[in-house]
Design a protein around this motif. Structure first.
Motif, PDB file in Angstrom:
ATOM      1  N   ARG A 213     -67.408 -61.645 -30.622  1.00  0.00           N
ATOM      2  CA  ARG A 213     -67.092 -62.960 -30.043  1.00  0.00           C
ATOM      3  C   ARG A 213     -66.735 -63.969 -31.131  1.00  0.00           C
ATOM      4  O   ARG A 213     -66.382 -65.107 -30.825  1.00  0.00           O
ATOM      5  CB  ARG A 213     -68.289 -63.474 -29.238  1.00  0.00           C
ATOM      6  CG  ARG A 213     -68.666 -62.535 -28.129  1.00  0.00           C
ATOM      7  CD  ARG A 213     -69.164 -63.194 -26.894  1.00  0.00           C
ATOM      8  NE  ARG A 213     -70.207 -64.175 -27.075  1.00  0.00           N
ATOM      9  CZ  ARG A 213     -71.341 -64.205 -26.353  1.00  0.00           C
ATOM     10  NH1 ARG A 213     -71.556 -63.278 -25.437  1.00  0.00           N
ATOM     11  NH2 ARG A 213     -72.218 -65.153 -26.524  1.00  0.00           N
ATOM     12  N   GLY A 214     -66.832 -63.533 -32.400  1.00  0.00           N
ATOM     13  CA  GLY A 214     -66.672 -64.480 -33.504  1.00  0.00           C
ATOM     14  C   GLY A 214     -65.235 -64.763 -33.878  1.00  0.00           C
ATOM     15  O   GLY A 214     -64.297 -64.255 -33.270  1.00  0.00           O
ATOM     16  N   SER A 215     -65.092 -65.586 -34.911  1.00  0.00           N
ATOM     17  CA  SER A 215     -63.756 -66.000 -35.324  1.00  0.00           C
ATOM     18  C   SER A 215     -63.327 -65.185 -36.543  1.00  0.00           C
ATOM     19  O   SER A 215     -64.135 -64.432 -37.072  1.00  0.00           O
ATOM     20  CB  SER A 215     -63.766 -67.489 -35.648  1.00  0.00           C
ATOM     21  OG  SER A 215     -64.681 -67.737 -36.685  1.00  0.00           O
ATOM     22  N   PRO A 216     -62.099 -65.317 -37.054  1.00  0.00           N
ATOM     23  CA  PRO A 216     -61.090 -66.230 -36.532  1.00  0.00           C
ATOM     24  C   PRO A 216     -60.429 -65.665 -35.281  1.00  0.00           C
ATOM     25  O   PRO A 216     -60.287 -64.452 -35.149  1.00  0.00           O
ATOM     26  CB  PRO A 216     -60.077 -66.320 -37.678  1.00  0.00           C
ATOM     27  CG  PRO A 216     -60.229 -65.027 -38.424  1.00  0.00           C
ATOM     28  CD  PRO A 216     -61.656 -64.621 -38.285  1.00  0.00           C
ATOM     29  N   PRO A 217     -60.011 -66.554 -34.369  1.00  0.00           N
ATOM     30  CA  PRO A 217     -59.305 -66.080 -33.182  1.00  0.00           C
ATOM     31  C   PRO A 217     -57.995 -65.402 -33.574  1.00  0.00           C
ATOM     32  O   PRO A 217     -57.347 -65.819 -34.532  1.00  0.00           O
ATOM     33  CB  PRO A 217     -59.021 -67.373 -32.402  1.00  0.00           C
ATOM     34  CG  PRO A 217     -59.918 -68.410 -32.978  1.00  0.00           C
ATOM     35  CD  PRO A 217     -60.182 -68.020 -34.396  1.00  0.00           C
TER      36      PRO A 217
ATOM     37  N   LEU B  27     -60.773 -72.128 -35.490  1.00  0.00           N
ATOM     38  CA  LEU B  27     -62.224 -72.263 -35.325  1.00  0.00           C
ATOM     39  C   LEU B  27     -62.740 -71.427 -34.163  1.00  0.00           C
ATOM     40  O   LEU B  27     -62.262 -71.567 -33.033  1.00  0.00           O
ATOM     41  CB  LEU B  27     -62.493 -73.743 -35.038  1.00  0.00           C
ATOM     42  CG  LEU B  27     -63.832 -74.348 -35.383  1.00  0.00           C
ATOM     43  CD1 LEU B  27     -64.062 -74.268 -36.884  1.00  0.00           C
ATOM     44  CD2 LEU B  27     -63.832 -75.810 -34.923  1.00  0.00           C
ATOM     45  N   GLY B  28     -63.751 -70.576 -34.424  1.00  0.00           N
ATOM     46  CA  GLY B  28     -64.339 -69.787 -33.342  1.00  0.00           C
ATOM     47  C   GLY B  28     -65.332 -70.616 -32.539  1.00  0.00           C
ATOM     48  O   GLY B  28     -65.542 -71.794 -32.819  1.00  0.00           O
ATOM     49  N   GLY B  29     -65.936 -70.010 -31.542  1.00  0.00           N
ATOM     50  CA  GLY B  29     -66.930 -70.701 -30.711  1.00  0.00           C
ATOM     51  C   GLY B  29     -66.275 -71.795 -29.892  1.00  0.00           C
ATOM     52  O   GLY B  29     -65.079 -71.750 -29.607  1.00  0.00           O
ATOM     53  N   THR B  30     -67.076 -72.779 -29.508  1.00  0.00           N
ATOM     54  CA  THR B  30     -66.543 -73.918 -28.759  1.00  0.00           C
ATOM     55  C   THR B  30     -67.133 -75.193 -29.317  1.00  0.00           C
ATOM     56  O   THR B  30     -68.361 -75.291 -29.442  1.00  0.00           O
ATOM     57  CB  THR B  30     -66.837 -73.807 -27.246  1.00  0.00           C
ATOM     58  OG1 THR B  30     -66.716 -75.114 -26.670  1.00  0.00           O
ATOM     59  CG2 THR B  30     -68.194 -73.232 -26.922  1.00  0.00           C
TER      60      THR B  30
END
Ligand code: F6P
Length: 360
Positions: free
Chosen positions: A287-291, A68-71
């Motif tokens: 800055r997005g996903s996937p990590p 999951l991207g972001g927080t």
């Protein structure tokens, strides 16, 4: 060991891999039998009344969080509590005492702050003022935090920018164009340098190396002379204009953010070489996903180590990645050593060895 309650918050711009840190913190805290409270929206969750937070137990952090991207906690890069904006034309107010009161109200024995150097400076000041036991976890796509080789989010941003070059190359060749890719990174050119080398760029322009437009034009002419009809140029967002100006875009509400250097250079390159140019501004996609696997891995190692530091009563420290392993360093030293691209580094030499034009 006595049971503890620890708070965790994400602060500053988001990036990929933050949830891996949160997940690892919850797992390690569970091992010690501690409670974890996830503070919402950085320090804002401690400023608002009622306080905004949620209890994080193992059921809240399954393996899917890695993807999951972001927080999941939310974040903010506004509202410095020491100079909190009161609204248009109303000045600022020091609201730090309210945050410290929030920490006390929640009964937090320690706080893990996941942030960049700006957030760390604020969190450290709060910690000193309120005698809060603080541990920092470095995250930023810019990778400009000192004393750590990498920060959570950087590797994903590099992968995204590299993929962008992979996708730009065929269309550049099909149309005989010079493609300019503007990437983020603030004053540090790490994303541009890493992605530029990995994605086969012909020109990489970094804020750390002043460029000469003539050199860039020469490189494009040289490629033509070799029979190549297209070129890939990567430019970092804080690269200056020929006159030495940093370009910014004004957003509604008056905020000014870095942006515009890609289009500026594309026009100059078109004038200087006669090439047809196109610009891609990669923006928040980075800055997005996937990590990436590395951001998940490092984020997980950082999260575990941050909790271990609390268990050892080692505070005012930042977890860091050095020589293939996680260590910890004084938070003050990490903040003090801003890490731009070292222009004598091996990677800069690598780029030059490949004939990549760095503009000088
Ligand atoms: O510091 C991370 C970063 O993504 C920079 O690379 C970029 O300049 C900035 O944040 C963008 O900020 P915002 O999300 O506020 O537009």
């Amino acid at each position: 060991m006595t049971a503890k309650t620890i708070g965790i918050l994400t602060s500053g711009g988001d990036c990929a891999g933050l949830n891996a840190v949160i997940r690892a913190v919850v797992h390690r805290a569970h091992h010690y039998g501690w409670r974890v409270l996830g503070i919402r929206d950085g320090t804002m969750g401690l400023l608002d009344r009622p306080l905004r937070y949620s209890e994080l137990d193992l059921s809240a952090v399954d393996g899917n969080m890695l993807r999951l991207g972001g927080t999941i906690l939310g974040t903010t890069n506004k509202g410095n509590p020491f100079a909190f904006p009161l609204g248009p034309g109303r000045g600022v107010k020091d609201r730090s005492a309210e945050i410290i009161a929030g920490v006390r109200e929640l009964g937090l024995d320690a706080v893990i702050g996941i942030g960049g150097d700006g957030s760390f400076a604020i969190l450290r000041r709060l910690a000193q003022q309120g005698r809060i036991a603080l541990v920092g976890v470095p995250k930023t796509i810019d990778n400009d935090i000192g004393l750590t080789e990498t920060s959570v989010g950087f590797d994903t941003a590099v992968s995204v920018a590299t993929e962008a070059l992979d996708r730009l190359q065929p269309t550049a060749a099909s149309h005989a164009r010079v493609m300019v890719l503007e990437v983020m990174g603030r004053d540090a050119g790490h994303i541009a340098l890493h992605a530029g080398i990995s994605g086969g760029a012909d020109v990489i322009l970094l804020p750390e190396i002043p460029y000469n437009l003539g050199k860039v034009a020469q490189k494009i002419e040289a490629l033509r002379a070799q029979g190549r009809n297209s070129a890939l140029v990567v430019v970092s967002e804080a690269v200056r204009t020929v006159e030495g100006k940093v370009l910014k875009v004004e957003h509604r509400g008056g905020a000014r953010r870095l942006g515009g250097i890609g289009q500026y250079l594309a026009d100059l390159i078109a004038d200087a070489t006669g090439a047809e140019t196109r610009v891609t501004v990669l923006g928040h996609v980075q800055r997005g996903s996937p990590p990436s696997a590395q951001d998940r891995l490092i984020g997980t190692a950082f999260g575990v180590h941050a909790v271990d530091l609390i268990a050892e009563h080692k505070f005012d420290r930042m977890v860091a990645w050095q020589n293939r392993r996680v260590i910890d360093v004084p938070l003050a030293d990490a903040i003090a050593r801003y890490q731009a691209v070292d222009i004598n580094s091996g990677l800069v030499r690598t780029a030059r060895a490949l004939g990549i034009c760095l503009g000088d």
